[in-house]
Write a protein that holds these residues in place. Sequence first.
Motif, PDB file in Angstrom:
ATOM      1  N   LYS A 169       0.973  -1.190   0.256  1.00  0.00           N
ATOM      2  CA  LYS A 169      -0.118  -0.019   0.108  1.00  0.00           C
ATOM      3  C   LYS A 169       0.946   1.879   0.329  1.00  0.00           C
ATOM      4  O   LYS A 169       0.612   2.302  -0.469  1.00  0.00           O
ATOM      5  CB  LYS A 169      -0.833   0.322   1.529  1.00  0.00           C
ATOM      6  CG  LYS A 169      -1.776  -0.891   0.990  1.00  0.00           C
ATOM      7  CD  LYS A 169      -2.855  -0.948   2.225  1.00  0.00           C
ATOM      8  CE  LYS A 169      -3.628  -2.235   3.203  1.00  0.00           C
ATOM      9  NZ  LYS A 169      -4.447  -1.800   3.830  1.00  0.00           N
ATOM     10  N   ALA A 170       1.808   1.527   1.184  1.00  0.00           N
ATOM     11  CA  ALA A 170       2.699   2.299   0.789  1.00  0.00           C
ATOM     12  C   ALA A 170       3.409   2.473  -0.472  1.00  0.00           C
ATOM     13  O   ALA A 170       3.760   3.644  -0.880  1.00  0.00           O
ATOM     14  CB  ALA A 170       4.027   2.218   2.306  1.00  0.00           C
ATOM     15  N   GLY A 171       3.840   1.427  -1.191  1.00  0.00           N
ATOM     16  CA  GLY A 171       4.775   1.283  -2.528  1.00  0.00           C
ATOM     17  C   GLY A 171       3.554   1.678  -3.373  1.00  0.00           C
ATOM     18  O   GLY A 171       4.014   2.859  -4.279  1.00  0.00           O
ATOM     19  N   ILE A 172       2.382   1.741  -3.860  1.00  0.00           N
ATOM     20  CA  ILE A 172       1.258   1.972  -4.237  1.00  0.00           C
ATOM     21  C   ILE A 172       1.265   4.043  -4.223  1.00  0.00           C
ATOM     22  O   ILE A 172       1.585   4.276  -4.929  1.00  0.00           O
ATOM     23  CB  ILE A 172       0.023   1.902  -4.095  1.00  0.00           C
ATOM     24  CG1 ILE A 172       0.151   0.023  -4.570  1.00  0.00           C
ATOM     25  CG2 ILE A 172      -0.990   2.351  -4.842  1.00  0.00           C
ATOM     26  CD1 ILE A 172      -1.243  -0.900  -4.356  1.00  0.00           C
ATOM     27  N   THR A 173       0.834   4.143  -3.013  1.00  0.00           N
ATOM     28  CA  THR A 173       1.658   5.371  -2.383  1.00  0.00           C
ATOM     29  C   THR A 173       2.384   6.582  -3.160  1.00  0.00           C
ATOM     30  O   THR A 173       1.789   7.791  -4.170  1.00  0.00           O
ATOM     31  CB  THR A 173       1.451   6.276  -1.367  1.00  0.00           C
ATOM     32  OG1 THR A 173       0.057   4.549  -1.126  1.00  0.00           O
ATOM     33  CG2 THR A 173       1.092   7.715  -1.563  1.00  0.00           C
ATOM     34  N   GLN A 174       3.421   5.960  -2.780  1.00  0.00           N
ATOM     35  CA  GLN A 174       4.514   6.480  -3.194  1.00  0.00           C
ATOM     36  C   GLN A 174       5.261   6.569  -4.986  1.00  0.00           C
ATOM     37  O   GLN A 174       5.493   7.187  -5.096  1.00  0.00           O
ATOM     38  CB  GLN A 174       5.532   5.685  -3.144  1.00  0.00           C
ATOM     39  CG  GLN A 174       7.096   6.280  -2.678  1.00  0.00           C
ATOM     40  CD  GLN A 174       8.147   5.225  -2.209  1.00  0.00           C
ATOM     41  OE1 GLN A 174       8.135   3.926  -1.390  1.00  0.00           O
ATOM     42  NE2 GLN A 174       9.084   5.500  -2.253  1.00  0.00           N
ATOM     43  N   ALA A 175       4.490   4.877  -5.710  1.00  0.00           N
ATOM     44  CA  ALA A 175       4.084   4.837  -7.347  1.00  0.00           C
ATOM     45  C   ALA A 175       3.761   6.262  -7.378  1.00  0.00           C
ATOM     46  O   ALA A 175       4.197   7.132  -8.397  1.00  0.00           O
ATOM     47  CB  ALA A 175       4.198   3.475  -7.403  1.00  0.00           C
ATOM     48  N   ALA A 176       2.917   6.569  -7.520  1.00  0.00           N
ATOM     49  CA  ALA A 176       1.393   7.561  -7.755  1.00  0.00           C
ATOM     50  C   ALA A 176       1.868   8.996  -7.789  1.00  0.00           C
ATOM     51  O   ALA A 176       1.505  10.007  -9.259  1.00  0.00           O
ATOM     52  CB  ALA A 176      -0.038   6.916  -7.255  1.00  0.00           C
ATOM     53  N   ALA A 177       2.335   8.952  -6.914  1.00  0.00           N
ATOM     54  CA  ALA A 177       3.526  10.111  -6.250  1.00  0.00           C
ATOM     55  C   ALA A 177       4.489  10.455  -7.731  1.00  0.00           C
ATOM     56  O   ALA A 177       4.814  11.700  -8.187  1.00  0.00           O
ATOM     57  CB  ALA A 177       3.782  10.414  -5.150  1.00  0.00           C
ATOM     58  N   ALA A 178       4.888   9.208  -8.077  1.00  0.00           N
ATOM     59  CA  ALA A 178       6.334   9.839  -9.191  1.00  0.00           C
ATOM     60  C   ALA A 178       6.007   9.329 -10.619  1.00  0.00           C
ATOM     61  O   ALA A 178       6.794   9.449 -11.148  1.00  0.00           O
ATOM     62  CB  ALA A 178       7.138   8.501  -8.141  1.00  0.00           C
ATOM     63  N   LEU A 179       5.137   9.325 -10.697  1.00  0.00           N
ATOM     64  CA  LEU A 179       4.367   8.827 -11.954  1.00  0.00           C
ATOM     65  C   LEU A 179       5.394  10.175 -12.630  1.00  0.00           C
ATOM     66  O   LEU A 179       5.355  10.891 -12.554  1.00  0.00           O
ATOM     67  CB  LEU A 179       2.812   9.284 -12.127  1.00  0.00           C
ATOM     68  CG  LEU A 179       2.183   8.474 -11.988  1.00  0.00           C
ATOM     69  CD1 LEU A 179       0.219   7.707 -12.251  1.00  0.00           C
ATOM     70  CD2 LEU A 179       2.589   6.646 -12.880  1.00  0.00           C
ATOM     71  N   SER A 180       5.517  10.056 -13.714  1.00  0.00           N
ATOM     72  CA  SER A 180       6.142  10.388 -14.738  1.00  0.00           C
ATOM     73  C   SER A 180       6.204   9.872 -16.022  1.00  0.00           C
ATOM     74  O   SER A 180       6.589   8.992 -16.357  1.00  0.00           O
ATOM     75  CB  SER A 180       7.415  11.781 -14.786  1.00  0.00           C
ATOM     76  OG  SER A 180       9.017  10.531 -14.731  1.00  0.00           O
ATOM     77  N   GLU A 181       7.289  10.887 -17.276  1.00  0.00           N
ATOM     78  CA  GLU A 181       7.387  10.037 -18.403  1.00  0.00           C
ATOM     79  C   GLU A 181       8.417  10.398 -18.655  1.00  0.00           C
ATOM     80  O   GLU A 181       9.208   8.825 -19.496  1.00  0.00           O
ATOM     81  CB  GLU A 181       7.025  11.399 -19.497  1.00  0.00           C
ATOM     82  CG  GLU A 181       5.690  11.733 -20.045  1.00  0.00           C
ATOM     83  CD  GLU A 181       5.643  12.996 -20.509  1.00  0.00           C
ATOM     84  OE1 GLU A 181       6.042  13.657 -21.306  1.00  0.00           O
ATOM     85  OE2 GLU A 181       3.670  13.966 -20.703  1.00  0.00           O
TER      86      GLU A 181
END
Lengths: 403, 403
Positions: free
Chosen positions: B127-139
Amino acid sequence: MLTKIAGGITAPQGFKAAGVHAGIKKNGNEDVGLIYSTVPAAGAAMFTTNKMAAPPVQVSRQAIERGAARAIIVNSGCANACTGEQGLKDAQVMALETAKALNIDACEVLVASTGVIGVPLPMDKVKAGITQAAAALSENGHEAALAAIMTTDTFKKSCVYEFKLDGKTCKIAGIAKGAGMIHPNMATMLSFITTDAAIAPAILKKALSEAVELSFNMISVDGDTSTNDMVTVLANGQGGNELITSTDSPAYQEFYAALKVVCTELAQLIVRDGEGATKFLEINVTGAGSFADAKLAAMAIAKSPLVKTAFFGQDPNWGRILCAVGYSGAKSEPEKTSLDIGGLTIVSNGQGAAGFDTDKLKEVMAAKDIAITVFLGMGEASATVWTCDFSYEYVKINGEYTT
Amino acid sequence: MLTKIAGGITAPQGFKAAGVHAGIKKNGNEDVGLIYSTVPAAGAAMFTTNKMAAPPVQVSRQAIERGAARAIIVNSGCANACTGEQGLKDAQVMALETAKALNIDACEVLVASTGVIGVPLPMDKVKAGITQAAAALSENGHEAALAAIMTTDTFKKSCVYEFKLDGKTCKIAGIAKGAGMIHPNMATMLSFITTDAAIAPAILKKALSEAVELSFNMISVDGDTSTNDMVTVLANGQGGNELITSTDSPAYQEFYAALKVVCTELAQLIVRDGEGATKFLEINVTGAGSFADAKLAAMAIAKSPLVKTAFFGQDPNWGRILCAVGYSGAKSEPEKTSLDIGGLTIVSNGQGAAGFDTDKLKEVMAAKDIAITVFLGMGEASATVWTCDFSYEYVKINGEYTT
């Protein structure tokens, strides 16, 4: 009452054998073997289902159609497979030369070969070997004959049993070779069985077919069904029992039980000597919808390189077993499936078992003989398959076989 | 005109990605990946046929039924397979948490997992990883996303192509993970494809199904069909072409060709990085009675441990190839069969080729890329399968996987 006794393929009365070095194998070991019944014998055999069936298989398949045979000529070191028309002629010549040397008919001779595929037989050597083997036939020739069928086998596979039919003592003996290219379908690499029981050919054939289905056809070393698989049984009636002519008789049940024990013991020995094997795995699939489903699931586990390497490495990666069940084609549902390894419950109705301990599983996997049981919860049928693990040594043996 | 270009899964317009280390993998590498289309996208996917299909497969299979998806959440290090009801809940929570973080609907999220079977997901970390990944989304997140799907892979598998539809430049990109438990049936371990082409969901599904049949479904590393296989394609239409709604259009042909190239390239990369692989083998079976027969024969060769170890050891034991054809179930006759390895004719219509030279075959087998062609002489159909050899390293990797 079935009693294990000493001796070899010549223990049943009226059988002789021989094994000689004809020069086919480079290592100087015996490479031409001969098994002979001094009197006419009923015979039955089962052969590989491989479409590239080798010429010796073709010749023997035709010869056994009469339900009788007296001699088996076998060579190791060259499989005489994928050898075209010349290979068929060579197999026929093997039968003819053997018949001539024994003063019997060529159609009484079964021919078997094992070894490298795609290389023609050195027929001058083979012919000389046949003459020599025929001259050497004796009741003490069983060890040499057994040596003559070995290739990458590391030990000899043989067993003898005594049993009573109508108060008469009869014997049954069998030898086998195995090691690699072991995933029999109708019969295994090579196995020859002799008995002095008297039994009609049609009944003998039925007994062999049923015993093979539950023994040789339930093992796998590497999933490769050979071009040369063959199992034969010769029954020469010298034990003196009343001829068995029906599967309903108590004598048939006695005989079938003995034959099944011999086939199962030889099949298991083949697995124990699987190329590079360090472990003997018994895979039980129970609660299946049908025997076919149970066998599908058990064979998928037995053939999976991931399962086999995990047991070699004693890695408690049990999920690979259920993965294999899942792709096997057998009817199954995750939530009905249970798994037990060496008496340790791992999964119960699709749920990880409470208190499951990875360290305990590692301990169980350290054993040499391990039983794996998968319960499918789909019905009442079951099947047991025997296999071995997959080791560095298997890769070594098979990366260097011909060279 | 299909042109290979630089970049990754985010090269098509409107796609972002991220990969983070959430603590599932012990080695500190990325283990949660996210791929996201900034606009709604058509989606299609194919899944494992393994009956023990993992919970993430079950969740994604249901989500993709609408023919649309916008996000793929994936973790490595734990396959969330054979995990029972809790596993299903965990996969659903992965979709929900991702949807929440991206402010989209849970049914727009596909879930994928890869790693050890039978172990529950550490959901707090996920769950923590998902939150972190969503925040890190980029091209620029494509490399990290790619790292997040790797397990025993030794190199990253990715490709990007550019092509024209209606004069508009469109892109298609794909990533994949492979290495072991590779014998896809409907889809391979994990592969995610993005494109900015506009294409209707039903047409996209058909294109994917046909491309997968000739690419991912034509490879084998070890014959084990995984519980977690999945290949998805998201098409968000940002390339600006006219929506493809028929398979008869020239635009469909262009798109399908691009998709097939991406699938084939990724499938071949998976084989090249097969666990312990030292060789890349292309197995062509021609002259078969049907495509099914050609594939049966080619797959039997590709799966045979004896063939694979022979190529590893560069042992010219070619008979094993014909043996595998013989037990494959494909219609064949020895006297019509021909065999060619690396351009060297070995067998011609069942007869050993005149002038065949074992030393030359050894030379051919020393190459890293080797083509094997079997001609069956039974018809006009053909199939090509890609596989790798079987080495000591495969045994090592899989004897030590979880420990």
